[in-house]
Scaffold this motif. Structure first.
Motif, PDB file in Angstrom:
ATOM      1  N   GLY A  55      53.251  43.594  10.458  1.00  0.00           N
ATOM      2  CA  GLY A  55      51.947  41.890  10.005  1.00  0.00           C
ATOM      3  C   GLY A  55      52.536  41.278  11.199  1.00  0.00           C
ATOM      4  N   TYR A  56      53.683  41.584  12.382  1.00  0.00           N
ATOM      5  CA  TYR A  56      54.420  40.109  12.782  1.00  0.00           C
ATOM      6  C   TYR A  56      53.039  40.109  14.195  1.00  0.00           C
ATOM      7  CZ  TYR A  56      58.725  41.500  11.719  1.00  0.00           C
ATOM      8  OH  TYR A  56      59.770  41.371  10.934  1.00  0.00           O
ATOM      9  N   LEU A  57      52.507  39.047  14.553  1.00  0.00           N
ATOM     10  CA  LEU A  57      51.569  38.000  15.340  1.00  0.00           C
ATOM     11  C   LEU A  57      52.971  39.174  16.395  1.00  0.00           C
ATOM     12  CD1 LEU A  57      51.267  35.128  13.498  1.00  0.00           C
ATOM     13  CD2 LEU A  57      49.920  37.213  13.664  1.00  0.00           C
ATOM     14  N   ALA A  58      51.983  39.824  17.361  1.00  0.00           N
ATOM     15  CA  ALA A  58      52.498  40.474  18.856  1.00  0.00           C
ATOM     16  C   ALA A  58      52.100  40.520  19.424  1.00  0.00           C
ATOM     17  CB  ALA A  58      53.165  41.968  18.296  1.00  0.00           C
ATOM     18  N   THR A  59      53.022  40.197  21.018  1.00  0.00           N
ATOM     19  CA  THR A  59      52.262  39.788  21.926  1.00  0.00           C
ATOM     20  C   THR A  59      52.995  40.568  22.363  1.00  0.00           C
ATOM     21  OG1 THR A  59      51.476  37.706  21.883  1.00  0.00           O
ATOM     22  CG2 THR A  59      51.214  38.589  24.346  1.00  0.00           C
ATOM     23  N   GLY A  60      51.322  41.591  23.896  1.00  0.00           N
ATOM     24  CA  GLY A  60      53.517  42.016  24.589  1.00  0.00           C
ATOM     25  C   GLY A  60      53.482  41.736  26.201  1.00  0.00           C
ATOM     26  N   ILE A  61      54.433  41.478  26.793  1.00  0.00           N
ATOM     27  CA  ILE A  61      54.498  41.093  28.476  1.00  0.00           C
ATOM     28  C   ILE A  61      54.757  42.132  29.087  1.00  0.00           C
ATOM     29  CG2 ILE A  61      56.026  40.009  29.759  1.00  0.00           C
ATOM     30  CD1 ILE A  61      55.461  37.725  27.123  1.00  0.00           C
ATOM     31  N   ASP A  62      54.524  42.433  30.502  1.00  0.00           N
ATOM     32  CA  ASP A  62      55.519  43.970  31.593  1.00  0.00           C
ATOM     33  C   ASP A  62      54.855  42.388  32.834  1.00  0.00           C
ATOM     34  OD1 ASP A  62      56.212  45.930  30.817  1.00  0.00           O
ATOM     35  OD2 ASP A  62      55.710  46.377  32.372  1.00  0.00           O
ATOM     36  N   ASP A  63      55.455  43.147  33.246  1.00  0.00           N
ATOM     37  CA  ASP A  63      55.345  43.312  34.782  1.00  0.00           C
ATOM     38  C   ASP A  63      54.687  44.140  36.129  1.00  0.00           C
ATOM     39  OD1 ASP A  63      55.399  40.898  37.319  1.00  0.00           O
ATOM     40  OD2 ASP A  63      57.680  41.845  37.869  1.00  0.00           O
ATOM     41  N   SER A  64      54.477  45.035  35.328  1.00  0.00           N
ATOM     42  CA  SER A  64      53.444  46.226  35.816  1.00  0.00           C
ATOM     43  C   SER A  64      52.330  46.766  35.310  1.00  0.00           C
ATOM     44  CB  SER A  64      54.274  47.488  34.895  1.00  0.00           C
ATOM     45  OG  SER A  64      53.378  48.953  35.313  1.00  0.00           O
ATOM     46  N   GLU A  65      51.861  46.218  36.458  1.00  0.00           N
ATOM     47  CA  GLU A  65      49.978  46.398  36.265  1.00  0.00           C
ATOM     48  C   GLU A  65      49.660  47.364  35.460  1.00  0.00           C
ATOM     49  OE1 GLU A  65      48.016  45.341  39.963  1.00  0.00           O
ATOM     50  OE2 GLU A  65      48.521  42.841  39.731  1.00  0.00           O
ATOM     51  N   GLU A  66      50.257  49.072  36.323  1.00  0.00           N
ATOM     52  CA  GLU A  66      49.758  50.337  35.556  1.00  0.00           C
ATOM     53  C   GLU A  66      49.849  50.284  34.256  1.00  0.00           C
ATOM     54  OE1 GLU A  66      52.035  50.705  40.104  1.00  0.00           O
ATOM     55  OE2 GLU A  66      52.037  49.247  38.585  1.00  0.00           O
ATOM     56  N   MET A  67      51.037  49.338  33.744  1.00  0.00           N
ATOM     57  CA  MET A  67      50.843  49.994  32.342  1.00  0.00           C
ATOM     58  C   MET A  67      50.657  49.129  31.308  1.00  0.00           C
ATOM     59  SD  MET A  67      53.368  51.924  31.416  1.00  0.00           S
ATOM     60  CE  MET A  67      54.729  53.056  32.669  1.00  0.00           C
ATOM     61  N   LEU A  68      50.186  47.939  32.169  1.00  0.00           N
ATOM     62  CA  LEU A  68      48.994  46.820  31.390  1.00  0.00           C
ATOM     63  C   LEU A  68      47.862  47.327  31.456  1.00  0.00           C
ATOM     64  CD1 LEU A  68      50.239  43.096  32.232  1.00  0.00           C
ATOM     65  CD2 LEU A  68      50.980  44.120  30.597  1.00  0.00           C
ATOM     66  N   ARG A  69      47.583  47.858  31.796  1.00  0.00           N
ATOM     67  CA  ARG A  69      46.167  48.499  31.941  1.00  0.00           C
ATOM     68  C   ARG A  69      46.326  49.680  30.883  1.00  0.00           C
ATOM     69  NH1 ARG A  69      46.344  47.987  38.109  1.00  0.00           N
ATOM     70  NH2 ARG A  69      46.959  49.732  38.029  1.00  0.00           N
ATOM     71  N   LEU A  70      47.453  50.429  31.008  1.00  0.00           N
ATOM     72  CA  LEU A  70      46.705  51.596  30.039  1.00  0.00           C
ATOM     73  C   LEU A  70      47.570  50.724  28.629  1.00  0.00           C
ATOM     74  CD1 LEU A  70      47.592  54.537  28.596  1.00  0.00           C
ATOM     75  CD2 LEU A  70      49.576  54.484  29.557  1.00  0.00           C
ATOM     76  N   ALA A  71      48.154  49.787  28.604  1.00  0.00           N
ATOM     77  CA  ALA A  71      48.283  48.891  26.988  1.00  0.00           C
ATOM     78  C   ALA A  71      47.042  48.795  26.817  1.00  0.00           C
ATOM     79  CB  ALA A  71      49.491  47.664  26.986  1.00  0.00           C
ATOM     80  N   GLN A  72      46.641  47.828  27.866  1.00  0.00           N
ATOM     81  CA  GLN A  72      44.954  46.977  26.857  1.00  0.00           C
ATOM     82  C   GLN A  72      44.247  48.576  26.603  1.00  0.00           C
ATOM     83  OE1 GLN A  72      44.856  42.797  26.914  1.00  0.00           O
ATOM     84  NE2 GLN A  72      44.055  44.187  25.145  1.00  0.00           N
ATOM     85  N   LYS A  73      43.640  49.586  27.211  1.00  0.00           N
ATOM     86  CA  LYS A  73      42.748  50.254  26.640  1.00  0.00           C
ATOM     87  C   LYS A  73      43.302  51.049  25.641  1.00  0.00           C
ATOM     88  CE  LYS A  73      41.479  55.187  28.852  1.00  0.00           C
ATOM     89  NZ  LYS A  73      41.616  56.214  30.241  1.00  0.00           N
ATOM     90  N   GLU A  74      44.000  51.567  25.392  1.00  0.00           N
ATOM     91  CA  GLU A  74      44.939  51.725  23.998  1.00  0.00           C
ATOM     92  C   GLU A  74      45.227  50.619  23.275  1.00  0.00           C
ATOM     93  OE1 GLU A  74      48.103  54.365  24.052  1.00  0.00           O
ATOM     94  OE2 GLU A  74      47.767  55.131  25.411  1.00  0.00           O
ATOM     95  N   HIS A  75      45.183  49.503  23.647  1.00  0.00           N
ATOM     96  CA  HIS A  75      44.839  48.565  22.250  1.00  0.00           C
ATOM     97  C   HIS A  75      44.522  47.479  22.008  1.00  0.00           C
ATOM     98  CE1 HIS A  75      48.713  51.579  20.733  1.00  0.00           C
ATOM     99  NE2 HIS A  75      49.036  51.437  21.901  1.00  0.00           N
ATOM    100  N   PRO A  76      43.144  47.743  22.666  1.00  0.00           N
ATOM    101  CA  PRO A  76      42.881  46.124  22.985  1.00  0.00           C
ATOM    102  C   PRO A  76      42.233  45.165  22.251  1.00  0.00           C
ATOM    103  CG  PRO A  76      40.774  48.553  22.075  1.00  0.00           C
ATOM    104  CD  PRO A  76      42.572  48.389  22.189  1.00  0.00           C
ATOM    105  N   SER A  77      42.862  45.656  21.235  1.00  0.00           N
ATOM    106  CA  SER A  77      43.319  44.437  20.203  1.00  0.00           C
ATOM    107  C   SER A  77      44.526  43.153  20.123  1.00  0.00           C
ATOM    108  CB  SER A  77      42.904  44.532  18.698  1.00  0.00           C
ATOM    109  OG  SER A  77      43.344  45.503  17.984  1.00  0.00           O
ATOM    110  N   LEU A  78      44.652  44.162  20.898  1.00  0.00           N
ATOM    111  CA  LEU A  78      46.245  43.799  20.930  1.00  0.00           C
ATOM    112  C   LEU A  78      46.145  42.463  22.467  1.00  0.00           C
ATOM    113  CD1 LEU A  78      48.649  45.591  19.212  1.00  0.00           C
ATOM    114  CD2 LEU A  78      47.932  43.863  18.340  1.00  0.00           C
ATOM    115  N   PRO A  79      47.033  41.316  22.592  1.00  0.00           N
ATOM    116  CA  PRO A  79      47.167  40.272  23.687  1.00  0.00           C
ATOM    117  C   PRO A  79      48.344  40.676  24.304  1.00  0.00           C
ATOM    118  CG  PRO A  79      48.200  39.221  21.398  1.00  0.00           C
ATOM    119  CD  PRO A  79      47.576  40.530  21.075  1.00  0.00           C
TER     120      PRO A  79
END
Length: 255
Positions: A55-79
């Motif tokens: 129930g939290y308004l969650a936003t992910g931050i990372d400095d790795s482009e590789e990881m962010l691409r994977l995160a966005q692919k697997e969780h497209p509804s999250l920022p």
């Protein structure tokens, strides 16, 4: 964030224990659902999704482009946004900054600047909740690798920052935080597969091997694994001798 190039697919396949253990750290958060939470060093976004599920308004931050691409692919509804722990700025300050298995990657000389930055990105009354490697983490592995390097007249660079509570608590206080919870504990961590320890070294111990011939690198890894078998191979499974440190610290409310 970490100055390292991640193999995001390998991380997901064989090192899912990293976010899995982080689920317990979420329990240290005291803010209510609906609060704005930053998952700092979000990696593949697994814990960002768990935060959102609670129930939290969650936003992910990372400095790795590789990881962010994977995160966005697997969780497209999250920022998800790219940012460095020492320098990121939020347009809207957070109620919670949550971080799992990240701070030990930050250079010791940048730790104080990072904590000051986190403080500045929290609302008054906001929480910093974190877990990372503590004093003695994976020392059996690092000590053995260091000896293998030394015998070859090479220097093993210790790039991780693994503090004690006594070392880190004053840094949090200097940044302005009030510490509400602190713990340091052993957490032996099983690895996947018969090649688990070697895979762990290849994934997480990159800096000491930079510029080294691949054949020599693999020779050193094989040597270290052989020396550690009696200590870290238990009941058909490799165990890395993790030590973890946890904090919940609060930015005091304005008077």
């Amino acid at each position: 964030m970490p100055n390292i190039s991640w193999d995001a697919a390998e991380y997901k396949e064989n090192f899912s224990f990293v976010p899995a253990y982080g689920e317990a750290v979420i329990g240290l958060i005291t803010k209510q659902p609906g609060s704005r939470v930053i998952d700092l060093g979000c990696g593949n976004g697994s814990l960002t999704a768990h935060l959102a599920d609670r129930g939290y308004l969650a936003t992910g931050i990372d400095d790795s482009e590789e990881m962010l691409r994977l995160a966005q692919k697997e969780h497209p509804s999250l920022p998800f946004i790219r940012g460095n722990a020492v320098r990121f700025r939020l347009d809207e300050k957070a109620d919670v900054i949550f971080s799992n298995a990240v701070f030990h990657w930050i250079d010791e000389k940048e730790q104080q600047a990072m904590l000051s930055n986190l403080y500045g990105n929290l609302r008054p009354g906001g929480e910093l909740v974190c877990e990372f490697g503590g004093s003695g983490c994976a020392e059996a592995v690092h000590g053995t690798l260091e000896q293998c390097f030394l015998e070859r007249r090479l220097k093993y660079r210790r790039v991780f920052y693994f503090p004690t509570i006594g070392q880190y608590a004053p840094m949090l206080e200097e940044a302005g935080f009030k510490i509400e919870y602190a713990a340091l504990f052993d957490r032996p961590t099983p690895q996947n597969g018969a090649d688990g320890l070697a895979s762990w070294i290849r994934m997480f111990v990159k800096k000491p091997f930079e510029g080294m011939d691949m054949a020599q690198k693999e020779e050193i890894i094989s040597d270290a694994v052989a020396r550690l078998r009696n200590r870290l191979y238990q009941n058909g499974c490799w165990i890395v001798d993790y030590v973890r440190i946890q904090f919940r610290a609060v930015r005091p409310r304005d008077l």
